[in-house]
Design an enzyme around this catalytic site. Sequence first.
Site, PDB file in Angstrom:
ATOM      1  N   LYS A   1      45.539  49.494  44.247  1.00 26.87           N
ATOM      2  CA  LYS A   1      45.031  48.896  45.477  1.00 26.87           C
ATOM      3  C   LYS A   1      45.448  47.433  45.511  1.00 26.87           C
ATOM      4  O   LYS A   1      44.961  46.628  44.717  1.00 26.87           O
ATOM      5  CB  LYS A   1      43.508  48.983  45.559  1.00 26.87           C
ATOM      6  CG  LYS A   1      42.956  48.514  46.918  1.00 26.87           C
ATOM      7  CD  LYS A   1      41.463  48.271  46.888  1.00 26.87           C
ATOM      8  CE  LYS A   1      41.113  46.890  46.381  1.00 26.87           C
ATOM      9  NZ  LYS A   1      41.559  45.790  47.295  1.00 26.87           N
ATOM     10  N   PRO A   2      46.358  47.068  46.409  1.00 27.56           N
ATOM     11  CA  PRO A   2      46.668  45.649  46.578  1.00 27.56           C
ATOM     12  C   PRO A   2      45.517  44.941  47.273  1.00 27.56           C
ATOM     13  O   PRO A   2      44.620  45.587  47.825  1.00 27.56           O
ATOM     14  CB  PRO A   2      47.915  45.668  47.465  1.00 27.56           C
ATOM     15  CG  PRO A   2      47.764  46.919  48.281  1.00 27.56           C
ATOM     16  CD  PRO A   2      47.098  47.920  47.357  1.00 27.56           C
ATOM     17  N   SER A   3      45.534  43.622  47.247  1.00 26.85           N
ATOM     18  CA  SER A   3      44.533  42.870  47.998  1.00 26.85           C
ATOM     19  C   SER A   3      44.632  43.203  49.476  1.00 26.85           C
ATOM     20  O   SER A   3      45.727  43.362  50.025  1.00 26.85           O
ATOM     21  CB  SER A   3      44.747  41.366  47.793  1.00 26.85           C
ATOM     22  OG  SER A   3      43.979  40.623  48.719  1.00 26.85           O
TER      23      SER A   3
ATOM     24  N   SER B   1      39.695  37.212  40.054  1.00 26.14           N
ATOM     25  CA  SER B   1      38.784  36.139  39.658  1.00 26.14           C
ATOM     26  C   SER B   1      37.826  36.607  38.567  1.00 26.14           C
ATOM     27  O   SER B   1      37.648  37.814  38.344  1.00 26.14           O
ATOM     28  CB  SER B   1      37.973  35.674  40.867  1.00 26.14           C
ATOM     29  OG  SER B   1      37.098  36.709  41.296  1.00 26.14           O
TER      30      SER B   1
ATOM     31  N   ALA C   1      45.506  44.739  42.304  1.00 24.77           N
ATOM     32  CA  ALA C   1      46.442  43.613  42.308  1.00 24.77           C
ATOM     33  C   ALA C   1      45.898  42.474  43.172  1.00 24.77           C
ATOM     34  O   ALA C   1      45.189  42.714  44.150  1.00 24.77           O
ATOM     35  CB  ALA C   1      47.811  44.066  42.819  1.00 24.77           C
TER      36      ALA C   1
ATOM     37  N   CYS D   1      47.594  31.358  38.163  1.00 26.18           N
ATOM     38  CA  CYS D   1      46.621  31.254  37.074  1.00 26.18           C
ATOM     39  C   CYS D   1      47.090  30.334  35.954  1.00 26.18           C
ATOM     40  O   CYS D   1      46.283  29.851  35.172  1.00 26.18           O
ATOM     41  CB  CYS D   1      46.333  32.640  36.499  1.00 26.18           C
ATOM     42  SG  CYS D   1      45.664  33.796  37.702  1.00 26.18           S
TER      43      CYS D   1
ATOM     44  N   GLU E   1      42.882  40.193  33.661  1.00 21.80           N
ATOM     45  CA  GLU E   1      43.512  38.869  33.727  1.00 21.80           C
ATOM     46  C   GLU E   1      42.790  38.115  34.820  1.00 21.80           C
ATOM     47  O   GLU E   1      42.926  38.428  35.997  1.00 21.80           O
ATOM     48  CB  GLU E   1      45.012  39.000  34.020  1.00 21.80           C
ATOM     49  CG  GLU E   1      45.818  37.761  33.615  1.00 21.80           C
ATOM     50  CD  GLU E   1      45.941  36.718  34.709  1.00 21.80           C
ATOM     51  OE1 GLU E   1      44.924  36.025  34.961  1.00 21.80           O
ATOM     52  OE2 GLU E   1      47.009  36.598  35.306  1.00 21.80           O
TER      53      GLU E   1
END
Length: 474
Positions: free
Chosen positions: A172-174, A225, A146, A280, A246
């Site tokens: 795994k989140p940022s 990204s 994420a 985005c 995405e």
Amino acid sequence: MQYQLLINGVLVDGEGERQSVYNPATGEVILEIAEASPAQVDAAVLAADSAFAEWGQTTPKARAECLLKLADSIEQNALEFARLESQNCGKPLHCVINDEIPAIVDVFRFFAGAARCLSGLAAGEYLEGHTSMIRRDPIGVVASIAPWNYPLMMAAWKLAPALAAGNCVVIKPSEITPLTALKLAALAKDIFPPGVLNVLFGRGQTVGDVLTGHEKVRMVSLTGSIATGEHILRHTAPAIKRTHMELGGKAPVIVFDDADLDAAAQGVRTFGFYNAGQDCTAACRIYAQRGIYDALVEKLGNAVSSLKMGAPEDESTELGPLSSLAHLKRVTAAVEEAKALSHIRVITGGSQTEGKGYYFAPTLLADAKQEDAIVQREVFGPVVSITVFDDEDQVLRWANDSRYGLASSVWTQDVGRAHRLSARLQYGCTWINTHFMLVSEMPHGGQKQSGYGKDMSLYGLEDYTLVRHIMVKH
């Protein structure tokens, strides 16, 4: 609260290197959290793989009940989630409470219902003496990565369809914005069977690579990204894993001379600068027809300059800080590069604000040319460019002249023109006389280097399934 990883139904401390988590509104450290070690990543994936044998065979009703319980729990803890997201991301608190949390809850409830509607498309005798049927089955262990711009919402977009379809997930989140995902882990522990949902913390190079490269991971879902997407695709290619990508956007906003200019200006003010432009689908690449160009520049300048920056907890704040110091430097560099061009006019903004925190002033850059980097590259900040165009064919060519293909909008009163352009624009979504609107029932996803696969909708649910043919001889 204590922020811990969720592995096999147990909340545990990370065993890896400690990382600082910052408040972008102040630049101060909120706390430090230890990353997952490689052994903990392995344990999480193996727990998910073990749990899949049973979870993948549960009824849609049983999976739906778990998702509904999680939705209810998020709703009951809405204020705590909102405060964490606001503190960790710098988002205006009222935006998280009023916009994001209801949408997150709705996504889980939508997929709880959708889980009970998933079915194959055909059943019949296509060969004499044989009956064929189509199944949609879960894939197995899904590794979800994420992003930092909408940490909890993007986690919901990934978890809800994957779990609804019968997969087990390691998310795994940022490492920049992990707090709401770790809070979610604490709630999910008592809702899902052990191993069905696992939540890790850590950087991409220390945790993400180990996770996505694990032999038991069958699918990787990323919002991030293009560079991160390319890295994961190269990293997972030898194992030929299923992937869902995405990867950002640079949304063209096409304003014709018959458009409602006040509505278009207010639309860009809202949809280009929501979440400090860290979206985005942000309305960031404006094309205005020559007859109304000057008028739209003036209206946009007035609209953008009226945006109120401030502390996230202030009810009147419309624009918060960028998510990190590193990202502030990237946005600043992109704007400075544009300002160095002699033809660019800075209508408003154009620089970092004074004082603490990672704030960048809402910026409108006029007279941009199609070949300019500010038009071609995603800035991912509170920065909008505007370019003049002459006719429909020219603007269609320019709008499609992009490596991105996520979102676009057309502003016109001509219904025929709206249909012509929406049919030819190379974007996953085209809005007419609006922008940015998303609902759980409709798919969200891109083409070209914006990636592939859909979030939300029944199409999103299908992305987390395998199509299988079963034939019975009789």
